[in-house]
Write a protein that holds these residues in place. Structure first.
Motif, short mmCIF file in Angstrom:
data_model
loop_
_atom_site.label_atom_id
_atom_site.label_comp_id
_atom_site.label_asym_id
_atom_site.label_seq_id
_atom_site.Cartn_x
_atom_site.Cartn_y
_atom_site.Cartn_z
N THR A 35 -42.93 68.95 70.04
CA THR A 35 -43.12 68.04 71.19
C THR A 35 -44.41 68.53 71.83
O THR A 35 -44.89 67.61 72.77
N GLU A 36 -45.03 69.64 71.50
CA GLU A 36 -46.26 69.94 72.44
C GLU A 36 -46.96 70.84 71.70
O GLU A 36 -46.52 71.49 70.73
N ASN A 37 -48.47 71.01 71.94
CA ASN A 37 -49.46 71.85 71.34
C ASN A 37 -49.49 73.11 72.07
O ASN A 37 -49.21 73.15 73.30
N PRO A 38 -49.95 74.05 71.71
CA PRO A 38 -49.95 75.27 72.29
C PRO A 38 -51.34 75.01 73.14
O PRO A 38 -52.32 74.31 73.03
N GLU A 39 -51.24 75.57 74.31
CA GLU A 39 -52.31 75.40 75.25
C GLU A 39 -53.40 76.48 74.97
O GLU A 39 -53.17 77.90 75.08
N SER A 40 -54.51 75.93 74.68
CA SER A 40 -55.72 76.65 74.25
C SER A 40 -55.95 77.95 75.49
O SER A 40 -56.35 78.95 74.79
N GLY A 41 -55.99 77.60 76.60
CA GLY A 41 -56.25 78.49 77.65
C GLY A 41 -55.45 79.59 77.62
O GLY A 41 -55.52 80.66 78.37
N GLU A 42 -54.08 79.29 77.17
CA GLU A 42 -53.15 80.52 77.08
C GLU A 42 -53.01 81.58 75.98
O GLU A 42 -52.65 82.58 76.01
N LEU A 43 -54.17 81.15 74.90
CA LEU A 43 -54.25 82.03 73.77
C LEU A 43 -55.48 82.95 74.29
O LEU A 43 -56.37 82.84 74.89
N ILE A 44 -55.28 84.33 73.79
CA ILE A 44 -56.26 85.18 73.87
C ILE A 44 -57.43 84.92 72.77
O ILE A 44 -57.12 84.43 71.78
N ALA A 45 -58.53 85.69 72.93
CA ALA A 45 -59.76 85.50 71.92
C ALA A 45 -59.30 86.07 70.60
O ALA A 45 -59.92 85.42 69.52
N LYS A 46 -58.63 86.99 70.29
CA LYS A 46 -58.30 87.60 69.00
C LYS A 46 -56.94 88.09 68.99
O LYS A 46 -56.34 88.95 69.89
N TYR A 47 -56.12 88.12 67.85
CA TYR A 47 -54.82 88.61 67.84
C TYR A 47 -55.01 89.50 66.61
O TYR A 47 -55.74 89.52 65.67
N ARG A 48 -53.80 90.63 66.48
CA ARG A 48 -53.33 91.26 65.50
C ARG A 48 -51.89 90.65 65.01
O ARG A 48 -51.15 90.30 66.04
N ALA A 49 -51.71 91.20 64.10
CA ALA A 49 -49.99 90.85 63.46
C ALA A 49 -49.64 91.64 62.29
O ALA A 49 -50.69 92.26 61.66
N VAL A 50 -48.45 91.90 62.04
CA VAL A 50 -48.10 92.88 61.19
C VAL A 50 -46.94 91.76 60.33
O VAL A 50 -45.99 91.15 60.77
N ALA A 51 -47.20 91.62 59.09
CA ALA A 51 -46.61 91.04 58.07
C ALA A 51 -45.63 91.88 57.06
O ALA A 51 -46.35 92.94 56.48
N ASP A 52 -44.53 91.55 57.06
CA ASP A 52 -43.64 92.39 56.46
C ASP A 52 -43.62 91.96 55.00
O ASP A 52 -42.50 91.59 54.61
N VAL A 53 -44.50 91.98 54.18
CA VAL A 53 -44.83 91.58 52.74
C VAL A 53 -45.78 92.45 51.92
O VAL A 53 -46.66 93.12 52.58
#
Length: 198
Positions: A35-53
């Motif tokens: 129903t909605e897009n993520p708000e660009s202004g609420e995202l930070i410049a860079k992320y990290r993530a951990v993938a369990d694969v």
């Protein structure tokens, strides 16, 4: 009228895993993508993530809002609307070796069904009454005719709650050997019937 194709993730149990845990650092802001897009202004410049694969090579993983730089290059070539942020992905404690990834969400949302030429049943079980015909929800669509004038190459098709693409986008994906995607043409045999499996 353009040919349109539903784009979906096609796992193979290897570089395109079926199911896996994925942790964003920090957590993504909350949004309800149907129903909605993520708000660009609420995202930070860079992320990290951990993938369990053990490995990750798929170019688009919509359930995890991930896309490779190779996939973004096609979106740019086809002038698609999206929001993205770079992501460092850790797999078994090390940076993902094969591809660079980004948080990714298509941001163009269209109601692309020709109401006069299509055959459908409106959803009568809604908790909120919808009086605007442009915002109706559908219990089923037995014949889906695309509205004339739809020229977008990659967008969220609101009536059927799917991301779809044009033939041009599909051809680019094939030519550039995009991995982990399947395409289903919206043609005379297509039916939208989400409740049939229940």
């Amino acid at each position: 009228m353009k040919n349109l194709y539903i784009v979906s993730y096609e796992p193979d149990g290897e570089g395109a895993p079926y199911f896996f845990d994925f942790k964003w650092i920090p957590e993504l802001p909350e949004f309800h993508y149907p129903t909605e897009n993520p708000e660009s202004g609420e995202l930070i410049a860079k992320y990290r993530a951990v993938a369990d694969v053990p490995q990750l090579n798929a170019d688009w993983l919509p359930d995890h809002f991930l896309a490779s730089e190779k996939f973004l290059a096609i979106c740019d070539f086809c002038e698609c609307s999206y929001v993205s942020r770079p992501v460092e992905i850790l797999i078994e404690g090390k940076l993902a070796p094969n591809k660079k990834y980004h948080f990714f969400a298509a941001t163009e949302r269209l109601r692309a069904m020709d109401l006069e030429k299509s055959s459908f049943v409106l959803d009568s079980n809604l908790k909120i009454e919808v009086t605007d015909s442009k915002n109706q929800n559908y219990e089923r669509i037995d014949k889906l005719v695309i509205s004339s004038g739809i020229n977008s190459n990659f967008f969220y098709f609101e009536e059927i709650h799917e991301v779809v693409c044009s033939e041009q986008f599909l051809i680019e994906c094939v030519n550039r050997q995009i991995y982990g995607l399947a395409f289903k043409k919206i043609d005379g045999d297509y039916r939208y019937a989400p409740w049939d499996d229940f």
